[in-house]
Design an enzyme around this catalytic site. Structure first.
Site, mmCIF file in Angstrom:
data_model
loop_
_atom_site.group_PDB
_atom_site.id
_atom_site.type_symbol
_atom_site.label_atom_id
_atom_site.label_comp_id
_atom_site.label_asym_id
_atom_site.label_seq_id
_atom_site.Cartn_x
_atom_site.Cartn_y
_atom_site.Cartn_z
ATOM 1 N N GLY A 1 44.208 -18.952 -28.087
ATOM 2 C CA GLY A 1 44.399 -20.581 -28.145
ATOM 3 C C GLY A 1 45.440 -21.309 -27.245
ATOM 4 N NE ARG B 61 22.311 -18.086 -30.698
ATOM 5 C CZ ARG B 61 22.114 -17.847 -29.189
ATOM 6 N NH1 ARG B 61 22.653 -17.420 -28.487
ATOM 7 N NH2 ARG B 61 20.966 -18.708 -29.023
ATOM 8 C CG MET C 207 35.713 -15.112 -26.918
ATOM 9 S SD MET C 207 35.362 -15.335 -25.164
ATOM 10 C CE MET C 207 34.708 -14.049 -24.410
ATOM 11 N NE ARG C 208 31.233 -14.909 -32.437
ATOM 12 C CZ ARG C 208 31.044 -13.549 -32.424
ATOM 13 N NH1 ARG C 208 30.121 -13.230 -31.847
ATOM 14 N NH2 ARG C 208 32.049 -13.006 -33.021
ATOM 15 C CB ILE C 209 25.829 -17.521 -26.280
ATOM 16 C CG1 ILE C 209 26.587 -16.924 -25.175
ATOM 17 C CG2 ILE C 209 24.819 -18.520 -25.603
ATOM 18 C CD1 ILE C 209 25.661 -15.749 -24.406
ATOM 19 C CG LEU C 210 27.906 -22.688 -29.280
ATOM 20 C CD1 LEU C 210 28.484 -23.901 -28.785
ATOM 21 C CD2 LEU C 210 28.084 -22.608 -30.811
ATOM 22 C CG ASN D 158 33.000 -23.626 -22.229
ATOM 23 O OD1 ASN D 158 34.070 -23.298 -22.928
ATOM 24 N ND2 ASN D 158 32.384 -22.889 -21.250
ATOM 25 C CB SER E 89 34.824 -25.526 -13.926
ATOM 26 O OG SER E 89 34.788 -25.162 -12.616
ATOM 27 C CG ASP F 186 29.538 -20.403 -18.221
ATOM 28 O OD1 ASP F 186 30.118 -20.895 -19.140
ATOM 29 O OD2 ASP F 186 29.586 -18.950 -17.886
HETATM 30 C C1 GRF Z 1 40.361 -19.122 -20.874
HETATM 31 O O1 GRF Z 1 40.567 -18.358 -19.649
HETATM 32 C C2 GRF Z 1 39.036 -19.801 -20.717
HETATM 33 O O2 GRF Z 1 38.621 -20.345 -19.122
HETATM 34 C C3 GRF Z 1 38.141 -18.832 -21.080
HETATM 35 O O3 GRF Z 1 38.312 -18.246 -22.027
HETATM 36 C C4 GRF Z 1 40.145 -18.122 -21.922
HETATM 37 C C5 GRF Z 1 40.868 -18.768 -23.351
HETATM 38 O O4 GRF Z 1 41.930 -18.707 -23.272
HETATM 39 N N1 GRF Z 1 36.827 -19.494 -21.395
HETATM 40 P P1 GRF Z 1 42.932 -19.279 -24.451
HETATM 41 O O5 GRF Z 1 42.382 -18.756 -25.851
HETATM 42 O O6 GRF Z 1 42.745 -20.819 -24.335
HETATM 43 O O7 GRF Z 1 44.292 -18.756 -24.067
#
Ligand code: GRF
Length: 216
Positions: free
Chosen positions: A12, A65, A90-93, A107, A136, A145
């Site tokens: 986070g 899901r 870390m999930r694909i919506l 994102n 990005s 993405d």
């Molecule tokens: C970042 O590198 C972001 O680009 C990717 O996941 C990472 C998240 O890091 N989607 P954090 O949890 O904000 O430290």
């Protein structure tokens, strides 16, 4: 002030950067909730330390899901957020979720999109001997993405860079561009109109770029 929800799975640090920016005088947005897909997300404690309400929609407790996405959508709607920032989620919506929140869902991805969608972006940029790398912030569309990019942070790859060193520098840049993107949306300078980004009232032909060589 635009109400923003931040959705996380892990540490986070981007969430914290957004939340700290929101707490500065004159900010155009505020973080109304941090939502995690697991109790173990370290970012939950960081959010609580900043006095931001948190909730957990535990992915593991849903049969599939789609049902997780329905619960996540309900949690986000209940938060009152009008902008949702995925930050290390870390999930694909599902397409249904993405379409429901179209134009309200951002994102951050650690590459100069459209390069290196998916994982291992730092190693891939090094293997390709790219001169530059970065991150990005983009609107989320059903293509992973693949949504239109608002702003990129760009840095030079240095001789002797490792994936870890590059990752650390990109992260520092992420902490600048993600709050910046939230400000641009909250102030109305950036708008989503039928799948395209408008900046100051005109179509945005190419992403805004912040060049930086921030130290790790
Ligand atoms: C970042 O590198 C972001 O680009 C990717 O996941 C990472 C998240 O890091 N989607 P954090 O949890 O904000 O430290």
């Amino acid at each position: 002030m635009l109400p923003v929800a931040v959705v996380i799975s892990g540490r986070g640090s981007n969430m914290e950067a957004i939340a700290r920016a929101a707490q500065r005088p004159g900010a155009a947005f505020k973080v109304v909730r941090v939502v995690a897909d697991r109790e173990s997300a370290a970012g939950l404690a960081r959010a609580q330390a900043l006095a931001i309400p948190t909730s957990v929609v535990p992915f593991g407790q849903y049969p599939d899901r789609e049902s997780f996405d329905v619960a996540l959508a309900a949690d986000l709607e209940a938060s009152g957020a009008r902008l949702i920032a995925l930050a290390g989620f870390m999930r694909i919506l599902s397409t249904g979720f993405v379409e429901r929140f179209a134009g309200r869902l951002l994102n951050i991805h650690p590459s100069l999109l459209p390069k290196y969608k998916g994982l291992d972006t730092h190693a891939r940029a090094l293997a390709a001997r790219d001169s530059h790398h970065g991150a990005s912030v983009h609107y989320v569309t059903p293509e992973l993405d693949g949504g239109p990019v608002i702003v990129q942070g760009k840095l030079r790859i240095l001789a002797g860079d490792t994936a870890d060193a590059l990752s650390a520098r990109v992260h520092a840049l992420e902490h600048i561009i993600y709050p910046h993107a939230c400000s641009l949306v909250a102030s109305g300078r950036v708008q989503w109109r039928q799948g395209a980004i408008y900046f100051d009232g005109s179509p945005l032909a190419a992403p805004l770029v912040e060049e930086s060589d921030v130290a790790a």
